[in-house]
Design a protein around this motif. Structure first.
Motif, short mmCIF file in Angstrom:
data_model
loop_
_atom_site.label_atom_id
_atom_site.label_comp_id
_atom_site.label_asym_id
_atom_site.label_seq_id
_atom_site.Cartn_x
_atom_site.Cartn_y
_atom_site.Cartn_z
N ASP A 34 0.76 -1.25 -0.04
CA ASP A 34 0.05 -0.12 -0.01
C ASP A 34 0.89 1.28 0.02
N ASP A 98 0.09 6.95 3.49
CA ASP A 98 -0.13 5.58 4.06
C ASP A 98 0.41 5.47 5.47
N HIS A 124 -5.18 6.09 6.09
CA HIS A 124 -6.32 5.28 6.35
C HIS A 124 -6.10 4.71 7.80
N HIS A 125 -5.27 5.08 8.70
CA HIS A 125 -4.95 4.73 9.86
C HIS A 125 -5.72 5.79 10.93
N ASP A 179 -3.12 -4.63 0.85
CA ASP A 179 -3.52 -4.40 2.14
C ASP A 179 -4.76 -5.05 2.49
MN LIG Z 1 -2.00 1.13 4.08
#
Ligand SMILES: [Mn+2]
Length: 347
Positions: A34, A98, A124-125, A179
């Protein structure tokens, strides 16, 4: 379709890109599919807009991703930090992909903090370090940064008739595919929509699948066998499984960065195992990967006991104890976590 960002931020990002003269794209250390997929996709996208950019990653990415970096253009900070400094000093726009916290980019962190450039985070965390950036596009409701980037790029090109460049489509597909561990976790309806669009756009999924999941070395396969046969412990009472790979194990099988990718998921294939951990011994610490297949939060677990963080069902961390103490430490941490959950339930 869900909306992951406001129109306004899309315009802000477009404006920042158009104004920028020296764009640097960065991602986290130990880059995975990713990470490399999103940086190469964004670089390709910028170049389709007539914008040059430089991509910097903290350390080497695994060999099976090298087909996304044709011409070996990605700069590896660890290999030439002086050059990194030159690039970062010049940058007037930094795009971070990322990762949520700047500590995840190792040696690049101080450059980013000191830089006067406009800074954009796309990730996206959970728990993004928003204060370190001018613009943040962040949601945990997508499979991957590549998916988020896909929706963003689509929005940015709204109205344009030109197709997404092939390198962009290919990179985005690879990031999403890795991912989600080939469509097995964090897959949303939007993920299938993205995959559908990309296949329609000509992405050759068989070839990409073969390159990524069929591109491992013999040593890596044998290390996997060794890990499962000799190094995996199951703790039935907690529904947990863990694998410990010492420096000796890794050396014995000619370890290369990325070789243990996916190993952490393996104990979850066992009936009754819903929590899994992989410990790999490094030079000055033990790298920890954690997974869960139910509502046990490995994000909280990692924050509390493993000096890390991540998603609810996938997280990482670091330990600074002798590798021989890991089994006991892991079991003790699990016990404490379960006792706490139980106390909360009893209240
Ligand atoms: Mn990722």
């Amino acid at each position: 379709m869900k909306r992951y960002f406001e129109d306004e931020i899309v315009n802000d990002i477009l404006k920042a890109v158009d104004l920028a003269k020296n764009i640097v794209i960065i991602t986290h250390s130990n880059p995975d599919g990713d990470a490399i997929g999103s940086v190469t996709a964004f670089e390709g996208y910028l170049s389709s807009r007539g914008k040059e950019s430089i991509t910097i990653v903290p350390n080497q990415y695994p060999d099976y991703l090298s087909f996304l970096d044709k011409g070996k253009k990605i700069h590896i900070d660890e290999e030439n930090p002086d050059k990194t400094k030159t690039y970062m000093d010049r940058a007037d726009l930094i795009v971070a992909l990322d990762f949520n916290q700047l500590k995840r980019v190792d040696g690049l962190e101080m450059h980013v903090r000191e830089s006067k450039a406009v800074k954009i985070l796309i990730d996206h965390h959970p728990g993004p370090e928003s204060e370190a950036f001018n613009f943040v596009v962040s949601t945990t409701e997508v499979s991957s940064t590549c998916e988020l980037l896909y929706w963003l790029i689509k929005k940015m090109d709204h109205g344009s008739k030109s197709a997404m460049p092939y390198i962009v489509a290919k990179s985005l597909y690879v990031g999403m595919m890795t991912d989600t561990n080939n469509f097995s976790n964090s897959v949303h309806s939007s993920t299938f929509k993205m995959a559908y669009d990309l296949l329609e756009a000509g992405v050759d999924k068989e070839t990409l699948q073969l390159k990524v999941f069929g591109g491992f070395s013999e040593e890596r396969m044998r290390l996997m066998g060794h890990a499962l046969l000799n190094k995996m412990t199951i703790l039935k009472e907690y529904g947990a499984g863990f694998i410990i790979l010492t420096k000796g194990d890794l050396e014995q099988f000619g370890y290369c960065e990325g070789d243990t990718e996916g190993f952490v998921n393996m104990p979850l294939n066992i009936k009754g195992v819903t929590i899994s951990a992989l410990f790999s011994e490094k030079e000055d610490h033990i790298r920890v990967s954690l997974r869960s297949s139910d509502d046990f939060s490995v994000n909280k677990f990692s924050k509390k006991y493993f000096n890390g963080a991540g998603h609810e069902r996938a997280a990482g961390g670091k330990l600074y104890i002798p590798v021989g103490d890991v089994p006991q430490y892991f079991e003790k941490s699990l016990k404490a976590m379960f006792d706490k959950q139980k106390r909360a339930q009893d209240l």
